[in-house]
Design a protein around this motif. Structure first.
Motif, short mmCIF file in Angstrom:
data_model
loop_
_atom_site.label_atom_id
_atom_site.label_comp_id
_atom_site.label_asym_id
_atom_site.label_seq_id
_atom_site.Cartn_x
_atom_site.Cartn_y
_atom_site.Cartn_z
N THR A 52 12.17 4.86 0.80
CA THR A 52 11.17 4.32 0.75
C THR A 52 10.83 3.78 1.89
OG1 THR A 52 10.77 4.52 -1.51
CG2 THR A 52 9.69 2.63 -0.81
N VAL A 53 9.35 3.70 3.02
CA VAL A 53 9.60 2.04 3.62
C VAL A 53 8.73 1.21 2.88
CG1 VAL A 53 7.86 1.98 6.04
CG2 VAL A 53 9.12 4.30 5.58
N PRO A 97 11.55 3.72 -9.44
CA PRO A 97 11.80 4.72 -8.74
C PRO A 97 10.84 4.68 -7.11
CG PRO A 97 10.61 4.28 -11.21
CD PRO A 97 11.02 2.74 -10.68
N ALA A 98 11.24 6.72 -6.20
CA ALA A 98 11.18 6.48 -4.75
C ALA A 98 9.93 6.15 -5.22
CB ALA A 98 11.73 7.45 -4.52
N ASP A 113 0.93 -0.97 -0.20
CA ASP A 113 0.00 -0.04 -0.22
C ASP A 113 1.28 1.05 -0.09
OD1 ASP A 113 0.66 -0.22 2.49
OD2 ASP A 113 -0.69 0.69 3.14
N LEU A 114 2.03 1.33 1.07
CA LEU A 114 2.92 2.38 0.83
C LEU A 114 4.00 2.45 -0.86
CD1 LEU A 114 4.11 2.32 4.63
CD2 LEU A 114 2.22 3.67 3.20
N ALA A 115 5.05 0.90 -0.89
CA ALA A 115 5.54 1.06 -2.22
C ALA A 115 5.37 -0.36 -2.91
CB ALA A 115 6.74 1.16 -1.00
N PRO A 116 4.25 -0.60 -4.29
CA PRO A 116 4.14 -1.36 -4.79
C PRO A 116 5.18 -2.19 -5.47
CG PRO A 116 2.93 0.29 -5.37
CD PRO A 116 3.91 0.75 -3.80
N GLN A 117 6.04 -1.14 -6.17
CA GLN A 117 7.13 -1.41 -7.04
C GLN A 117 8.26 -2.06 -5.85
OE1 GLN A 117 7.84 1.26 -10.40
NE2 GLN A 117 6.29 2.56 -9.18
N ALA A 152 23.11 8.10 -3.50
CA ALA A 152 22.30 9.66 -3.35
C ALA A 152 20.97 10.41 -4.78
CB ALA A 152 23.40 10.42 -4.04
N SER A 153 20.63 9.33 -5.25
CA SER A 153 20.09 9.15 -6.58
C SER A 153 18.13 8.76 -5.48
CB SER A 153 20.00 8.93 -7.31
OG SER A 153 19.15 8.92 -8.48
N PRO A 154 17.70 8.92 -5.61
CA PRO A 154 15.98 9.08 -4.62
C PRO A 154 15.44 7.33 -5.46
CG PRO A 154 15.62 11.29 -5.42
CD PRO A 154 16.76 10.92 -5.87
N ASP A 155 15.78 7.28 -7.55
CA ASP A 155 15.22 6.86 -7.45
C ASP A 155 16.66 5.61 -8.29
OD1 ASP A 155 12.93 8.91 -8.23
OD2 ASP A 155 13.57 9.61 -9.72
N SER A 156 17.54 5.55 -7.32
CA SER A 156 18.30 4.32 -7.42
C SER A 156 18.27 3.29 -6.14
CB SER A 156 19.68 4.59 -6.84
OG SER A 156 19.65 5.76 -5.67
N ALA A 157 17.37 2.58 -5.46
CA ALA A 157 16.80 1.83 -5.02
C ALA A 157 16.48 0.44 -6.19
CB ALA A 157 15.55 1.49 -4.48
N ASN A 158 17.45 -1.00 -5.17
CA ASN A 158 17.22 -1.74 -6.14
C ASN A 158 17.04 -3.42 -5.73
OD1 ASN A 158 18.78 -4.30 -7.89
ND2 ASN A 158 18.75 -2.93 -9.20
N SER A 159 18.29 -3.74 -4.20
CA SER A 159 17.82 -4.96 -4.10
C SER A 159 18.15 -4.48 -2.37
CB SER A 159 18.68 -6.03 -4.49
OG SER A 159 20.01 -5.68 -4.38
N GLN A 160 18.99 -3.81 -1.95
CA GLN A 160 19.07 -3.73 -0.35
C GLN A 160 17.86 -2.71 0.37
OE1 GLN A 160 22.88 -1.89 0.07
NE2 GLN A 160 23.72 -2.70 -2.33
#
Length: 191
Positions: free
Chosen positions: A151-152, A108-109, A46-50, A127-135
């Motif tokens: 992102t929570v 994306p964030a 509900d907060l972070a579907p991707q 540093a980029s907000p859109d750089s989350a991957n697996s960690q």
């Protein structure tokens, strides 16, 4: 006295039902087996579907199994999930752990107003907000300075004692010379 006891029992049962209602559905429950025990995490589509979908995809593929908690800062958080350089059974590179991700594209964030508190699970990024991957990381304590910046993706429902027992960092920026690992990561409802 009978009415007082009836009211108390009714109140307790309502509280128990409300607590159960907040529990994640099995298909959104991540279960981590750690050296100190099992940790159950309610993922938050509900907060972070991707981000939730990514964690589930990697857990179902066994990518998080044997991955080190490469950065652990007492009183702050324990970070893991580098499936590229953090797998302690396949290609572990301690000096590079924390610099990698998966073969999948960055996400994306999905920032929300959900605060970072003890037990919150957040996605790590550069540093980029859109750089989350697996960690991802699990908070040992409150971290309001992260609110709206990361992102929570979930909350620990059970097993914070096993999180608290993760070996703390002894190097720069919380790096761990002899890290604990996720032994297995599974989705309670199956894949």
């Amino acid at each position: 006295m009978k009415h007082l006891m009836t009211g108390l029992l009714l109140g307790l049962s309502t509280f128990a039902l409300a607590s159960e209602a907040q529990a994640a559905e099995p298909e959104n429950t991540l279960v981590l087996e750690l050296p100190a025990g099992e940790v159950t995490i309610a993922l938050r589509p509900d907060l972070a579907p991707q981000h939730t979908a990514r964690i589930k995809e990697l857990a179902c593929a066994g990518e998080y199994d044997n991955v080190a908690f490469h950065r652990v800062i007492d009183g702050f958080m324990a970070q893991t999930g580098d499936v590229q350089f953090g797998d302690m059974e396949d290609g572990f590179e301690p000096q590079r752990a924390g610099m990698g991700g998966s073969d999948l594209p960055d996400i994306p964030a999905e920032f929300s107003d959900k605060p970072f508190e003890r037990g919150t699970v957040g996605m790590a990024r550069s540093a980029s907000p859109d750089s989350a991957n697996s960690q991802f990381f699990i908070m040992f304590d409150e971290g309001s300075f992260l609110n709206g910046q990361y992102t929570v993706v979930g909350e620990v429902e059970d097993g914070m004692d096993a999180v608290d027992a993760i070996t703390k960092g002894d190097g720069p920026n919380g790096s761990v010379s002899s890290p604990d690992r996720i032994q297995t990561a599974t989705i309670a409802g199956g894949c």
